[in-house]
Design a protein around this motif. Structure first.
Motif, mmCIF file in Angstrom:
data_model
loop_
_atom_site.group_PDB
_atom_site.id
_atom_site.type_symbol
_atom_site.label_atom_id
_atom_site.label_comp_id
_atom_site.label_asym_id
_atom_site.label_seq_id
_atom_site.Cartn_x
_atom_site.Cartn_y
_atom_site.Cartn_z
ATOM 1 N N MET A 51 0.839 -1.199 0.000
ATOM 2 C CA MET A 51 0.000 0.000 0.000
ATOM 3 C C MET A 51 0.881 1.259 0.000
ATOM 4 O O MET A 51 0.637 2.194 -0.766
ATOM 5 N N LEU A 52 1.915 1.274 0.836
ATOM 6 C CA LEU A 52 2.814 2.428 0.888
ATOM 7 C C LEU A 52 3.527 2.640 -0.446
ATOM 8 O O LEU A 52 3.643 3.766 -0.926
ATOM 9 N N ASP A 57 4.272 5.635 -5.398
ATOM 10 C CA ASP A 57 4.380 5.670 -6.858
ATOM 11 C C ASP A 57 3.313 6.579 -7.485
ATOM 12 O O ASP A 57 3.589 7.298 -8.445
ATOM 13 N N ALA A 58 2.099 6.557 -6.932
ATOM 14 C CA ALA A 58 1.032 7.408 -7.463
ATOM 15 C C ALA A 58 1.370 8.881 -7.272
ATOM 16 O O ALA A 58 1.179 9.693 -8.180
ATOM 17 N N VAL A 59 1.899 9.234 -6.112
ATOM 18 C CA VAL A 59 2.246 10.630 -5.840
ATOM 19 C C VAL A 59 3.412 11.060 -6.718
ATOM 20 O O VAL A 59 3.367 12.128 -7.343
ATOM 21 N N LEU A 63 3.500 13.962 -9.650
ATOM 22 C CA LEU A 63 4.425 15.094 -9.579
ATOM 23 C C LEU A 63 5.422 15.110 -10.742
ATOM 24 O O LEU A 63 5.874 16.167 -11.153
ATOM 25 N N ALA A 64 5.764 13.943 -11.233
ATOM 26 C CA ALA A 64 6.745 13.841 -12.309
ATOM 27 C C ALA A 64 6.202 12.924 -13.402
ATOM 28 O O ALA A 64 6.450 11.733 -13.393
ATOM 29 N N PRO A 65 5.409 13.489 -14.343
ATOM 30 C CA PRO A 65 4.855 12.658 -15.408
ATOM 31 C C PRO A 65 5.951 11.859 -16.113
ATOM 32 O O PRO A 65 7.056 12.354 -16.336
#
Length: 71
Positions: A51-52, A57-59, A63-65
């Protein structure tokens, strides 16, 4: 204890008899502005790690496409 914002705005409570004290504007704020991650006591350490990593990874992806965690 933080639960889930203004439960009176949830569909399950529509039309149910209830009592509210005050305007519930702080509950509305929590409901509208807080990012919730649902958990339960039976999560294992590996489930929490997954989960972490997923949230991380989602954040980073937001932030960095183009960012992708190496597998």
């Amino acid at each position: 204890m933080l639960f889930g914002g203004n439960l009176l705005r949830q569909p399950a409570y529509a039309g149910r008899p209830h009592r509210a004290v005050g305007s519930l504007e702080r509950s509305d704020f929590v409901m509208d502005q807080v990012f919730w991650i649902g958990v339960y006591p039976g999560l294992t350490d590996s489930m929490i790690d997954y989960m972490l990593e997923s949230v991380h990874d989602a954040v980073l992806g937001a932030l960095a496409p183009g960012y992708r965690q190496a597998s």
